[in-house]
Design an enzyme around this catalytic site. Structure first.
Site, PDB file in Angstrom:
ATOM      1  N   GLY A 117      16.251  -0.847 -26.528  1.00 44.61           N
ATOM      2  CA  GLY A 117      15.714  -1.107 -25.199  1.00 44.61           C
ATOM      3  C   GLY A 117      14.683  -0.070 -24.829  1.00 44.61           C
ATOM      4  O   GLY A 117      13.664  -0.358 -24.206  1.00 44.61           O
ATOM      5  N   GLU A 142      16.737   6.832 -19.403  1.00 43.86           N
ATOM      6  CA  GLU A 142      15.941   7.616 -20.352  1.00 43.86           C
ATOM      7  C   GLU A 142      15.592   8.986 -19.789  1.00 43.86           C
ATOM      8  O   GLU A 142      15.552   9.979 -20.538  1.00 43.86           O
ATOM      9  CB  GLU A 142      14.672   6.847 -20.732  1.00 43.86           C
ATOM     10  CG  GLU A 142      14.920   5.487 -21.355  1.00 43.86           C
ATOM     11  CD  GLU A 142      15.898   5.517 -22.518  1.00 43.86           C
ATOM     12  OE1 GLU A 142      15.857   6.482 -23.315  1.00 43.86           O
ATOM     13  OE2 GLU A 142      16.714   4.592 -22.625  1.00 43.86           O
TER      14      GLU A 142
END
Length: 806
Positions: A255, A290
């Site tokens: 992803g 992230e």
């Protein structure tokens, strides 16, 4: 063979003070290979060691300026007669292949404008597909990087650009990183840049996605800066790198990847056409996830891959938390509770389950480690951390986390290091908590029982301490009250809620299975759609998923819930989750092939009724996507394509249009020429993939054969393989697909052995036959696994599917 724990420990024991000078020549982006030159400086206490570099051609090695004939087996560069105790400089030059499967220097040519992009997407054992290195997480090193590229291109890497002249890029030397965190992305990117907190920030995408990036730029910038500022309130350690770029890259297997200085994302996260609130919320969660890695994973890095959870569980937990609290996307936990957490329960009952924090010896090599990037390390670990924060308190949790980050900055750490910091910050027994929650597999069950006086009682079947919300409802589904309870060995009676329906863990704070008493179950079955709180409804839908999967409830009962409550569901992410579950595992694993058509028809009716009942645009879009996947009304669907919008006024964005095309193709209503006309109308990479799926979906033997031929091509890209697989499998026409189930089982091991981990992930997880398998096919799957000839990553996914099937 992948690197073993024993080899990594031995190498880390004698190699230290590593630094890389990496020079990549990407100027010949149309050839088969790129130039890779690496100078590795290090100190060793042993005269021999090895570097990793995969599939190198024209290899040349020198030690302290002296050419040597290094032993090379296609993956490892053997080094002997090294000076001991003083710094040594090893230079490795080679040509290394570009790839099309997302594992290495991935190259893609955009069909829209013919522009080429090359990006280094790395992960476990993948850095060595780009440059020579000690490819393990506990040999962190500084990286000084130079790149030669087409002068028209932009190149983005781990740090700021120090110098640029005529297509020659030089980046600032990084702090100490492990090799898997290296990144370089080169191409004619379209960019949006700004400065914040004294740092350069940017978002980048392919030139053909310039309009989409500009459309979302303000939101992406705001989300990034809001998350960045919120992390600054949570963590004592400042953001540890000199820039923050983010890039939507083609061909990504993950992803996203948390490479510092330039986080990379699948470019499907920048959709063409409509962007729904659900998509925005999910994307914000990934951005926050992230960014959390900048601290958990990048600043402080695991020592070996048994502590994958130290990266992923924390990033997952922080992603949902920071997207909601920092970036202003409320309700992010609905997606977690409706999709990712149910997958973790499934994973935790398979033979492949493992503790959230396994022992190092339980992860003997990198291939074994790769298989642990799963729902246990992500969703279960995240759920356990949420329970820890609920049980411990936020103040003590953050105090322990901050002590851990400061103590191990730019170094490596373990579970024991983190638990020690948390234990020091709290009066509670964090070590005991970690033992039962993180070191052991499985989960507890919380059961609602009734005393003879109709008082509900909560009972734990298991060994873990729990703190969670419990809610009570009347017979109309109206909320009577919610409270937080602690449940351990002793049952907890709720005498003031006599006669009411009771839902434990109603806000999902713990990782447990629910078993409702008959009265509570009846109220839920009748009144689920009336429950006002989105998160409570999500927990109850997830409970229904679990009931049908485990056989505690029938498929028919689950479809009754869908028929009754999906048309009145008001949260678009929950609508999408229910549809994904019904059209995914319920259809392909819990429904006999002869009943598949009836299930699709019931789901289609529920979507149609919902469209008639709601005026909420976001919900209507979600229901329309469900109807596009299930309707048999070819005239209606063709009318959508002709008008560019549905009969309920929903404009067909490119994704919805291709879903409609695929459904018409599966119904036998679009031939090859009509699909090609749609592809020509689109003329994008996403359009190529949509056409590949639609062509494979046609219900003819010739179409299925052509799809399998495309998937079997030796250089097929990861995206095309996946798109064809999504069209190939047809749960209503199992006989038509049978030859390709057999071919899939026969051919996949060799394909994965040749293409590696990332492609194995696509083959095993995303392309497994999505239809009812026969007993003979299940036996064939079991026999293949028993032979020992299936590569480890594929074997992990196949064993999981076998568990789900049986």
């Amino acid at each position: 063979m992948s690197l073993t724990l024993a080899e990594a420990r031995a190498r880390a024991a004698h190699v230290s003070d590593v630094a890389y000078e990496i020079d990549l020549d990407l100027s010949d982006h149309e050839g088969e290979t790129f130039g890779s030159r690496t100078t590795v400086t290090f100190t060793t206490t042993e005269p021999s060691t090895f570097l990793e570099l995969t599939d190198a051609r024209d290899l040349a090695v020198s030690v302290d300026g002296r050419p040597v004939e290094a032993a090379y087996d296609g993956r490892r560069v053997g080094l002997v007669d090294l000076p001991v105790g003083t710094p040594v400089r090893v230079r490795v030059e080679a040509r290394v292949p570009y790839v099309s499967d997302g594992d290495g220097m991935h190259r893609m040519t955009d069909p829209v404008d013919g522009e080429t992009y090359v990006s280094a997407y790395l992960s476990l054992d993948i850095a060595q597909r780009v440059f020579a290195c000690f490819d393990q997480p506990d040999l962190k090193a500084t990286m000084a990087v130079g790149v030669s590229a087409d002068p028209r291109w932009s190149v983005i890497g781990n740090g700021r650009v120090d110098a640029l002249e005529g297509g020659r890029w030089r980046f600032a030397t990084t702090p100490r990183l492990c090799p898997s965190l290296f990144v370089v992305c080169a191409g004619p990117w379209h960019s949006v840049t700004w400065e914040h907190a004294g740092l350069p920030f940017g978002w980048h995408a392919r030139a053909s996605l310039a309009a989409e990036l500009d459309r979302d730029a303000a939101e992406l910038q705001r989300t990034t800066t809001d998350c960045f500022d919120h992390f600054a309130t949570l963590f004592d350690e400042a953001y540890p790198f000199d820039s923050y770029d983010q890039l939507f890259g083609p061909g990504h297997n993950w992803g996203a990847m948390e490479t510092p200085g330039c986080v990379t994302y699948r470019d499907e996260l920048l959709p063409r056409g409509r962007v729904t609130d659900d998509q925005r919320s999910r994307r914000a969660t990934v951005i926050a996830h992230e960014m959390a890695h900048m601290w958990f994973g990048n600043l402080v890095t695991m020592r070996w891959w048994e502590d994958t959870w130290l990266n992923e569980s924390f990033a997952d937990y922080m992603g949902y938390r920071v997207a909601a609290d920092g970036a202003g996307f409320p309700g992010t936990l609905v997606v977690h509770e409706a999709t990712r957490k149910p997958a973790a329960y499934v994973a935790d009952e398979r033979r492949s389950t493992h503790p959230v924090a396994p022992l190092a010896t339980d992860v003997p090599d990198v291939d074994a480690a790769f298989t642990n990037f799963d729902s246990i390390s992500y969703a279960k670990g995240s759920s356990c951390l949420r329970q820890l924060v609920t049980w411990l308190g936020d103040e003590d949790f953050l105090a322990g986390v901050n002590a851990h980050l400061t103590r191990h900055r730019f170094d490596n750490a373990t579970l024991d290091d983190l638990v020690g910091a948390l234990d020091d910050a709290s009066p509670r027994d964090v070590r005991g908590w970690a033992e039962v929650w993180l070191r052991r597999t499985g989960f507890d069950t919380i059961e609602v029982r009734r005393r003879t006086d109709d008082v509900p009682v909560l009972v734990r079947d298991g060994e873990r301490p729990h703190r969670f919300s419990v809610s009570a409802f009347d017979d109309r589904g109206a909320l009577v009250g919610t409270r937080v309870v602690d449940l351990e060995a002793d049952p907890v009676p709720l005498p003031d809620w006599v006669g009411l329906a009771v839902v434990p863990n109603s806000h999902g704070e713990s990782f447990v299975r629910l078993r409702l008493d008959p009265h509570s179950a009846r109220v839920v079955a009748e009144r689920l759609g009336s429950v006002g709180d989105d998160l409570v409804r999500t927990v109850l839908w997830a409970h229904a998923f679990d009931e049908v999967r485990t056989g505690a409830s029938s498929t028919s009962a689950f479809l009754d819930l869908v028929s009754r409550h999906l048309p009145v569901e008001r949260h678009p992410a929950l609508v999408a989750a229910v549809l994904d579950r019904a059209l995914g595992p319920v259809l392909t694993r819990s429904t006999p092939a002869a009943e598949a058509g009836a299930l699709l028809d019931r789901v289609a009716r529920a979507c149609g009724e919902g469209l008639e009942a709601t005026s909420d645009e976001e919900v209507r879009v979600a229901l329309t996507r469900g109807l596009a996947a299930t309707s048999r009304d070819a005239d209606r669907l063709r009318g959508w394509l002709e008008d560019g919008r549905t009969d309920h006024g929903i404009d067909l964005d490119p994704g919805l249009r291709w879903s409609t095309v695929a459904r018409l193709a599966a119904l036998g209503d679009l031939d090859e020429s009509a699909i090609e006309a749609e592809r020509q109308r689109d003329q994008s990479f996403a359009g190529d993939l949509g056409a590949a799926r639609a062509l494979a979906a046609r219900p003819t033997a010739e179409a299925k054969a052509a799809a399998w031929a495309t998937m079997s091509a030796p250089d097929v890209s990861n995206r095309v393989f996946e798109a064809c697989a999504h069209g190939l499998w047809d749960p209503e026409r199992v006989a038509l697909c049978t030859p390709y189930v057999d071919a899939y089982l026969a051919d996949s091991p060799a394909l994965c052995a040749h293409r590696g981990q990332g492609f194995s992930l696509v083959v095993g997880r995303n392309a497994f036959p999505a239809l009812a398998l026969s007993d003979a096919q299940r036996d064939r799957l079991a026999s293949a696994l028993a032979s020992g000839d299936v590569p480890p990553v594929l074997a992990r996914f196949w064993n999981d599917h076998l568990d789900d099937l049986t």
